[in-house]
Design a protein around this motif. Structure first.
Motif, PDB file in Angstrom:
ATOM      1  N   LEU A   1       0.694  -1.455  -0.055  1.00 24.96           N
ATOM      2  CA  LEU A   1       0.035   0.118   0.098  1.00 24.96           C
ATOM      3  C   LEU A   1       1.205   1.171  -0.023  1.00 24.96           C
ATOM      4  O   LEU A   1       1.260   1.901   1.003  1.00 24.96           O
ATOM      5  CB  LEU A   1      -0.945   0.022   1.175  1.00 24.96           C
ATOM      6  N   CYS A   2       1.250   2.004  -1.134  1.00 27.18           N
ATOM      7  CA  CYS A   2       2.086   2.788  -1.981  1.00 27.18           C
ATOM      8  C   CYS A   2       2.103   3.725  -2.831  1.00 27.18           C
ATOM      9  O   CYS A   2       1.324   2.987  -3.887  1.00 27.18           O
ATOM     10  CB  CYS A   2       3.513   2.361  -0.606  1.00 27.18           C
ATOM     11  N   LEU A   3       2.023   5.203  -2.955  1.00 28.66           N
ATOM     12  CA  LEU A   3       1.937   5.714  -4.155  1.00 28.66           C
ATOM     13  C   LEU A   3       3.386   6.369  -4.682  1.00 28.66           C
ATOM     14  O   LEU A   3       4.030   6.267  -3.822  1.00 28.66           O
ATOM     15  CB  LEU A   3       1.380   6.968  -3.667  1.00 28.66           C
ATOM     16  N   ALA A   4       3.609   6.083  -5.884  1.00 31.29           N
ATOM     17  CA  ALA A   4       4.407   6.542  -6.697  1.00 31.29           C
ATOM     18  C   ALA A   4       4.003   6.959  -7.773  1.00 31.29           C
ATOM     19  O   ALA A   4       3.252   7.649  -8.005  1.00 31.29           O
ATOM     20  CB  ALA A   4       6.013   5.544  -6.817  1.00 31.29           C
ATOM     21  N   ASP A   5       5.467   8.295  -8.101  1.00 37.74           N
ATOM     22  CA  ASP A   5       5.125   9.136  -9.677  1.00 37.74           C
ATOM     23  C   ASP A   5       4.457   8.915 -10.454  1.00 37.74           C
ATOM     24  O   ASP A   5       4.338   9.397 -11.921  1.00 37.74           O
ATOM     25  CB  ASP A   5       5.602  10.586  -9.559  1.00 37.74           C
ATOM     26  N   ASN A   6       4.664   7.069 -10.930  1.00 41.17           N
ATOM     27  CA  ASN A   6       4.263   7.087 -12.020  1.00 41.17           C
ATOM     28  C   ASN A   6       5.529   7.686 -13.131  1.00 41.17           C
ATOM     29  O   ASN A   6       4.625   7.327 -15.068  1.00 41.17           O
ATOM     30  CB  ASN A   6       3.627   6.885 -12.319  1.00 41.17           C
ATOM     31  N   ARG A   7       6.073   7.801 -13.230  1.00 44.72           N
ATOM     32  CA  ARG A   7       7.204   8.458 -14.021  1.00 44.72           C
ATOM     33  C   ARG A   7       8.386   7.410 -14.960  1.00 44.72           C
ATOM     34  O   ARG A   7       8.642   7.092 -13.584  1.00 44.72           O
ATOM     35  CB  ARG A   7       7.371   9.792 -13.649  1.00 44.72           C
TER      36      ARG A   7
ATOM     37  N   ASN B   1       9.133  12.183  -1.657  1.00 44.25           N
ATOM     38  CA  ASN B   1       7.986  11.479  -1.619  1.00 44.25           C
ATOM     39  C   ASN B   1       7.332  11.038  -2.940  1.00 44.25           C
ATOM     40  O   ASN B   1       6.468  10.272  -2.468  1.00 44.25           O
ATOM     41  CB  ASN B   1       7.007  12.386  -0.891  1.00 44.25           C
ATOM     42  N   ALA B   2       7.550  11.013  -4.238  1.00 46.68           N
ATOM     43  CA  ALA B   2       7.261  10.561  -4.878  1.00 46.68           C
ATOM     44  C   ALA B   2       7.385   9.590  -5.351  1.00 46.68           C
ATOM     45  O   ALA B   2       7.464   8.596  -6.545  1.00 46.68           O
ATOM     46  CB  ALA B   2       7.914  11.303  -6.060  1.00 46.68           C
TER      47      ALA B   2
END
Length: 374
Positions: free
Chosen positions: A72-78, A154-155
């Motif tokens: 469960l975590c978020l990234a910038d998808n870049r 944080n990305a």
């Protein structure tokens, strides 16, 4: 911030649950798991063969900072570029090898690729010493560290770090990466026939997640892995680090340089400790906020790992309680082969401690029994 706190709470709950379910007493005497006569013979040859001449080649991998794991975590998808070095026998990196094993070395929070390739102290230069015994390794800075910078810490997160590691593994198999010190039109990087992940600390969690979620590696070496058995000190340090992430995107591992040294070392020379402290890296806060959830998930999914596993611990590790042979076999119940060993007197940073040669010898014996996946 709400996402960061939610991730931490979920991680704490998951870690407590999996620790209670899976943790078992360590063996009275750690030992390596069963090995075949062929593997034992190959290991003897690997550790006694004449030293090879070693080459270092700079490489780059194009990856996407995307979380495709269950964490469960978020990234910038870049898109991003990860920089690293191939370290191996000169004959391997300058020719067209046949069957090539590549060891991918995954560093901890607060360290970097330098941890595995400390060339100023040859006796603890893990990648070079393995290369002298015929092994080829990739030392790579994870996203947010040294030569693989990330403006906003944080990305990214540890689920994304495991996904990017999977992309690196696939690029090694396909040869879809490049030398950045290219020496001619025909100078192409080698293809791997099998990949073994070596992880230290948080890097061990990233490697374990990759092996469990993507099932594309031939072996897994875990050093000072926090799964199941982190100490109270380790949890305190992470909580403190998370607090220092408030309002920022990077946070030091260890509140002070002295604390950083105490968390990693028990028997390393003073020179090694000074060099490591000088290279201490801030940790991306996205990694910090997702570490407990990642450790919990890695523990819950450990039974999915089918590749052979080697678990190495330090008897004086301030962050991780040792996991003996019985505990390792219980955790990695689906693995083709499980071995565990504890090094008395060693702290967390096993490749840099006084017993580094013994650590490498144990790893070489384990690698002798690893077979190609392709």
């Amino acid at each position: 911030m709400r996402q960061r706190l939610l991730t931490t709470v979920v991680g704490l709950a998951g870690l407590a649950l999996t620790s209670a379910v899976l943790a078992g007493p360590a063996d009275a005497a750690d030992r390596t798991g069963p090995a075949t006569t062929t593997a034992t013979t190959a290991a003897a040859k690997a550790t006694t063969a004449p030293a090879r001449k070693v080459a270092h080649r700079r490489v780059a991998f194009e990856v996407s900072n995307t979380n495709e794991t269950s964490a469960l975590c978020l990234a910038d998808n870049r898109p991003h570029v990860l920089q690293g070095r191939l370290v191996g026998p000169r004959s391997t990196l300058s020719g067209s090898p046949g069957r090539l094993r590549v060891n991918v070395l995954v560093h901890d929070a607060g360290t970097g690729a330098w941890f595995w390739n400390l060339r100023q102290v040859p006796g603890v230069d893990y990648a070079t010493q393995l290369a002298r015994r015929g092994e080829t390794s990739l030392v790579v800075d994870r996203l947010g560290y040294d030569s693989s910078p990330l403006a906003n810490g944080n990305a990214t997160c540890l689920g994304a770090q495991a996904t990017m590691l999977h992309q690196v593994v696939q690029h090694l198999y396909s040869g879809n990466y490049r030398f950045t010190d290219r020496r001619g039109e025909d100078d192409q990087p080698p293809h791997a026939t099998h990949v073994v992940l070596h992880g230290h600390g948080t890097g061990a969690t990233v490697a374990q997640l990759e092996a469990a979620e993507f099932d594309d590696v031939a072996g897994l070496v875990l050093m000072s892995a926090p799964t199941v058995t982190p100490t109270g000190e380790a949890l305190r340090v992470v909580t403190d680090q998370l607090g220092r992430c408030l309002g920022g995107s990077y946070s030091a591992y260890g509140a002070t340089p002295a604390e950083f040294r105490s968390l990693l070392f028990a028997s390393a020379t003073e020179r090694v400790r000074r060099l490591a402290t000088a290279r201490r890296n801030p940790t991306p806060c996205g990694d910090v906020s997702s570490v407990l959830a990642a450790v919990g998930l890695a523990t819950l999914t450990s039974g999915r790992v089918e590749a052979p596993v080697l678990v190495l611990s330090g008897g004086r590790d301030a962050r991780v309680r040792r996991l003996g042979q019985a505990g390792a076999e219980k955790m990695f119940g689906s693995s083709a082969r499980v071995s565990a060993r504890t090094f008395a007197g060693a702290g967390s940073a096993l490749p840099l401690e006084a017993g580094a040669a013994g650590v490498r010898g144990t790893v070489l014996r384990f690698l002798a029994g690893v077979r190609p996946t392709l």
